[in-house]
Design a protein around this motif. Structure first.
Motif, PDB file in Angstrom:
ATOM      1  N   UNK A 139      46.549  40.936  36.257  1.00 28.57           N
ATOM      2  CA  UNK A 139      46.031  39.636  36.676  1.00 28.57           C
ATOM      3  C   UNK A 139      45.840  38.682  35.496  1.00 28.57           C
ATOM      4  N   UNK A 140      45.309  39.185  34.367  1.00 24.52           N
ATOM      5  CA  UNK A 140      45.044  38.281  33.240  1.00 24.52           C
ATOM      6  C   UNK A 140      46.346  37.771  32.624  1.00 24.52           C
ATOM      7  N   UNK A 141      47.449  38.469  32.864  1.00 21.25           N
ATOM      8  CA  UNK A 141      48.729  38.060  32.289  1.00 21.25           C
ATOM      9  C   UNK A 141      49.639  37.338  33.272  1.00 21.25           C
ATOM     10  N   UNK A 142      49.431  37.570  34.581  1.00 21.30           N
ATOM     11  CA  UNK A 142      50.419  37.093  35.546  1.00 21.30           C
ATOM     12  C   UNK A 142      49.853  36.304  36.714  1.00 21.30           C
ATOM     13  N   UNK A 143      48.535  36.265  36.872  1.00 19.58           N
ATOM     14  CA  UNK A 143      47.947  35.617  38.045  1.00 19.58           C
ATOM     15  C   UNK A 143      47.279  34.310  37.620  1.00 19.58           C
ATOM     16  N   UNK A 144      47.823  33.210  38.054  1.00 26.28           N
ATOM     17  CA  UNK A 144      47.395  31.901  37.572  1.00 26.28           C
ATOM     18  C   UNK A 144      45.942  31.589  37.885  1.00 26.28           C
ATOM     19  N   UNK A 145      45.420  32.110  38.990  1.00 26.31           N
ATOM     20  CA  UNK A 145      44.041  31.816  39.402  1.00 26.31           C
ATOM     21  C   UNK A 145      43.034  32.832  38.889  1.00 26.31           C
ATOM     22  N   UNK A 146      43.423  33.641  37.924  1.00 28.58           N
ATOM     23  CA  UNK A 146      42.539  34.704  37.448  1.00 28.58           C
ATOM     24  C   UNK A 146      41.233  34.150  36.880  1.00 28.58           C
ATOM     25  N   UNK A 147      41.254  32.953  36.305  1.00 27.67           N
ATOM     26  CA  UNK A 147      40.036  32.391  35.726  1.00 27.67           C
ATOM     27  C   UNK A 147      38.923  32.259  36.747  1.00 27.67           C
ATOM     28  N   UNK A 148      39.248  31.778  37.937  1.00 26.71           N
ATOM     29  CA  UNK A 148      38.244  31.625  38.989  1.00 26.71           C
ATOM     30  C   UNK A 148      37.719  32.987  39.449  1.00 26.71           C
ATOM     31  N   UNK A 149      38.605  33.988  39.495  1.00 24.69           N
ATOM     32  CA  UNK A 149      38.176  35.317  39.931  1.00 24.69           C
ATOM     33  C   UNK A 149      37.276  35.970  38.885  1.00 24.69           C
ATOM     34  N   UNK A 150      37.605  35.789  37.608  1.00 26.05           N
ATOM     35  CA  UNK A 150      36.745  36.330  36.555  1.00 26.05           C
ATOM     36  C   UNK A 150      35.375  35.671  36.623  1.00 26.05           C
ATOM     37  N   UNK A 151      35.350  34.377  36.895  1.00 23.24           N
ATOM     38  CA  UNK A 151      34.072  33.671  36.994  1.00 23.24           C
ATOM     39  C   UNK A 151      33.287  34.146  38.209  1.00 23.24           C
ATOM     40  N   UNK A 152      33.981  34.437  39.304  1.00 25.49           N
ATOM     41  CA  UNK A 152      33.303  34.952  40.502  1.00 25.49           C
ATOM     42  C   UNK A 152      32.711  36.328  40.234  1.00 25.49           C
ATOM     43  N   UNK A 153      33.428  37.171  39.501  1.00 27.60           N
ATOM     44  CA  UNK A 153      32.888  38.479  39.137  1.00 27.60           C
ATOM     45  C   UNK A 153      31.660  38.329  38.251  1.00 27.60           C
TER      46      UNK A 153
END
Length: 238
Positions: A139-153
């Motif tokens: 996800x950190x390398x290939x998923x463009x929306x990973x920033x929002x998911x990391x923030x949600x976690x």
């Protein structure tokens, strides 16, 4: 990898995680999120499991626990005060739902089918956490929306930590009278109180303690026995 960095309009890649947005190192080229953000997300995923189990235990105590098998006589433990923040995290729409939504979005991006099973939140949360931890490097390398998911976690971890640490202490409420007996056979009868921050109960007058789920059941059974005994004595006296 950044061979056009001398151009005036070139913008060096930055971490997409909110509250970070730092420039990526050359070694992080091709990633959406920086390694420190990945490490923090991995840590949050590891810690969310134990945090959720603790909140689930508190939620069980608030509802009052029953023995396996459905027995009812003397089997229900005294419930402790409800805390809406605990219920919000353990019920539908809470931890399990929020983790599921992240997993489903990753599965969609990967072209995988959505996990067909759901089960209870207690069953689902460990599975969601395992999936997210296993696929975080992708996800950190290939998923463009990973920033929002990391923030949600991060937010979910902070909420669970705050509630588990009981930063907002609930008040104490009465759960009946102490059923312990003194040496002369008389009952203590002191008021007992409990709080959602702990399932331990201690009588401030005689020192009797109830600290486990089994002892909570014994407390309820003893309280009911004293009530029945007093009712019988009153009936005889009448």
């Amino acid at each position: 990898m950044h061979d056009n960095s001398d151009q005036d309009d070139y913008q060096w890649p930055m971490c997409v995680t909110p509250r970070c947005n730092r420039q990526l190192w050359v070694a992080e080229a091709g990633r959406y999120a920086c390694r420190p953000c990945e490490d923090r997300a991995a840590k949050h995923l590891t810690e969310l499991g134990p945090l959720f189990r603790r909140l689930t235990e508190t939620g069980t105590l608030m509802r009052g626990a029953r023995r396996p098998g459905g027995a009812t006589s003397g089997s229900r433990t005294p419930p402790i005060p409800p805390r809406l923040e605990v219920l919000a995290l353990t019920a539908n729409g809470g931890v399990a739902t929020r983790l599921r939504d992240i997993e489903d979005s990753w599965r969609k991006a990967l072209g995988w089918t959505v996990a067909p099973w759901r089960g209870s939140s207690t069953q689902a949360v460990p599975e969601h956490l395992r999936f997210l931890a296993n696929n975080l490097p992708w996800a950190v390398s290939s998923y463009e929306s990973i920033g929002q998911d990391i923030d949600e976690l991060r937010k979910l971890h902070a909420e669970c930590t705050a509630v588990a640490a009981n930063e907002r202490r609930p008040g104490r409420v009465s759960i009946g009278r102490c059923p312990a007996r003194y040496d002369d056979g008389t009952h203590c009868r002191a008021d007992l109180t409990a709080t959602a921050s702990s399932h331990r109960v201690r009588c401030g007058q005689c020192g009797a303690r109830w600290e486990t789920l089994g002892e909570w059941r014994e407390l309820r059974a003893a309280q009911e026995a004293v009530t029945a005994e007093q009712a019988q004595e009153t009936g005889v006296a009448a």
